[in-house]
Design an enzyme around this catalytic site. Structure first.
Site: not given
Ligand SMILES: Cc1cc2nc3c(=O)[nH]c(=O)nc-3n(C[C@H](O)[C@H](O)[C@H](O)COP(=O)(O)OP(=O)(O)OC[C@H]3O[C@@H](n4cnc5c(N)ncnc54)[C@H](O)[C@@H]3O)c2cc1C
Length: 364
Positions: A148, A151-152
């Site tokens: 990302c 992000c980084d």
């Molecule tokens: C390396 C990295 C660094 C990042 N750094 C930043 C940053 O500095 N700032 C920023 O704003 N964003 C950052 N991001 C992006 C940010 O992490 C995402 O935009 C955010 O986490 C999305 O949130 P979400 O709640 O939509 O989903 P997610 O964080 O993806 O969470 C989804 C959850 O649902 C669960 N799940 C999926 N399918 C199932 C199922 N069938 N049954 C049960 N559970 C399930 C998964 O296991 C997971 O825990 C980064 C991403 C990455 C990969």
């Protein structure tokens, strides 16, 4: 075999920023939400708390002037959701039936009925699966390797450094162009001799003097040391199979994301990649009572703060729906829990029995 059956007004799938924000709002609205998230599993790369659990510094989440570590931020989210009475379950949802309400969700040991469902199952960055890519201490993930750039990229570790972007699509061009704000040089490493990216994105990248393209190579390994992080990538030339090392201090993998939506195929409308379709004004999917928030419905912004924002919207939408108020569907029409439809132009109400009524206030 499932043994226990639960029934809740609001069930949330996913404990990333979107799911936990939806939980905070639903819990404060006295809806006692049940939040289900996959257990920690190294093979499937899942950790309760979502994607931020695998990163270190988060510098762009508002409210933390000095930044915060990703896992620490997610612990705070979770504590806030717990404080207002969110119920947590750590299990995989294996199957869902969304044909009728209450919706039915299956885990290995439970059947869960939900009056409304908030899907916050996120997306996963695609990785190459090569040595050196895994999270530290097994590789350099979080120590020079990222998926990302937004992000980084601005982190001190990448400033004035030589960075490699792997990929040939729009995301790779966008990340490479963005990284030139900080990097001394950006190498786009691609396994073919032409890009998949759209013409406008390609031209922007070609015009940028800080970007250099390395064609027809596969990345075989990311190399470095625990003290210095990444020092280079070992590349394999597609033409002669020869290996050579490109020196760099950071690697951004930009080969795409996969939304976690396999469970919903054939039941909820998705785009061609698999992102759930909502219309931006609300988090409703095409199924009344099913809402989607966070990265699972966002192929554009993919940030913690946008995930949290749409998590708030999903909770308010589900609250409205349970309160018998109309919520806007992706088609633009509004629907109530009783099945009344209000046309997209807001002129007509079609009742659950098919009666058509003008949607006008009664004359005084
Ligand atoms: C390396 C990295 C660094 C990042 N750094 C930043 C940053 O500095 N700032 C920023 O704003 N964003 C950052 N991001 C992006 C940010 O992490 C995402 O935009 C955010 O986490 C999305 O949130 P979400 O709640 O939509 O989903 P997610 O964080 O993806 O969470 C989804 C959850 O649902 C669960 N799940 C999926 N399918 C199932 C199922 N069938 N049954 C049960 N559970 C399930 C998964 O296991 C997971 O825990 C980064 C991403 C990455 C990969």
């Amino acid at each position: 075999m499932p043994t226990e059956e639960l029934h809740r007004q609001v069930v949330i799938i996913g404990s990333g920023p979107a799911g936990l924000t939806a939980a905070i709002y639903s819990a404060r609205a006295n809806l006692s939400p049940l939040l289900i998230d996959a257990p920690a599993d190294a093979d499937k790369q899942t950790t309760p708390g979502g994607q931020l659990m695998i990163t270190t510094d988060v510098e762009n989440y508002p409210g933390f002037a000095n930044g915060i570590e990703g896992p620490e931020l997610m612990i705070e989210f979770r504590k806030q959701a717990e404080r207002f009475g969110t119920e947590f379950l750590e299990e995989w949802i294996n199957k869902v039936d969304l044909q009728s309400r209450p919706f039915t969700l299956h885990t290995d040991s439970r059947v869960i009925k939900a009056d409304t469902l908030i899907i916050a199952s996120g997306a996963s960055a695609k990785w190459l699966g090569i040595p050196g890519e895994a999270k530290t201490p097994n590789g350099f993930g979080g120590n020079g390797v990222s998926a990302c750039a937004t992000c980084d990229g601005p982190l001190p570790a990448f400033r004035n450094k030589r960075l490699v972007v792997v990929g040939g699509g729009d995301t790779a061009m966008e990340e490479a162009t963005f990284l030139t704000r900080y990097a001394s040089r950006v190498y786009v490493v691609h396994r073919r001799d032409k890009l998949r990216a759209s013409k406008i994105m390609q031209e922007k990248a070609f015009r940028n003097e800080k970007i250099e393209f390395v064609w027809n190579v596969d990345v075989a390994e990311i190399v470095g040391t625990p003290e210095h992080g990444v020092t280079g990538v070992r590349l394999r030339n597609g033409a002669d199979g020869e290996h050579f090392t490109l020196d760099c201090e950071g690697v951004f993998i930009a080969i795409g994301h996969k939304p976690n939506t396999d469970l919903f195929v054939g039941q909820i409308d998705m785009d061609t990649v698999g992102y759930l379709k909502t219309n931006g004004h609300s988090t409703s999917t095409n199924i009344p009572g099913v809402f989607a928030c966070g990265d699972v419905q966002d192929s554009v912004y993919r940030q913690a703060v946008t995930a949290a924002g749409t998590g708030c919207m999903a909770a308010i939408d589900s609250e409205r729906f349970l309160d018998h108020l109309p919520v806007e569907m992706p088609s633009g029409e509004e629907i109530t829990i009783e099945g009344e439809h209000i046309t997209a132009d807001r002129q007509l109400i079609i009742t659950a029995t098919g009666e058509i009524i003008q949607n006008e206030p009664m004359p005084e």
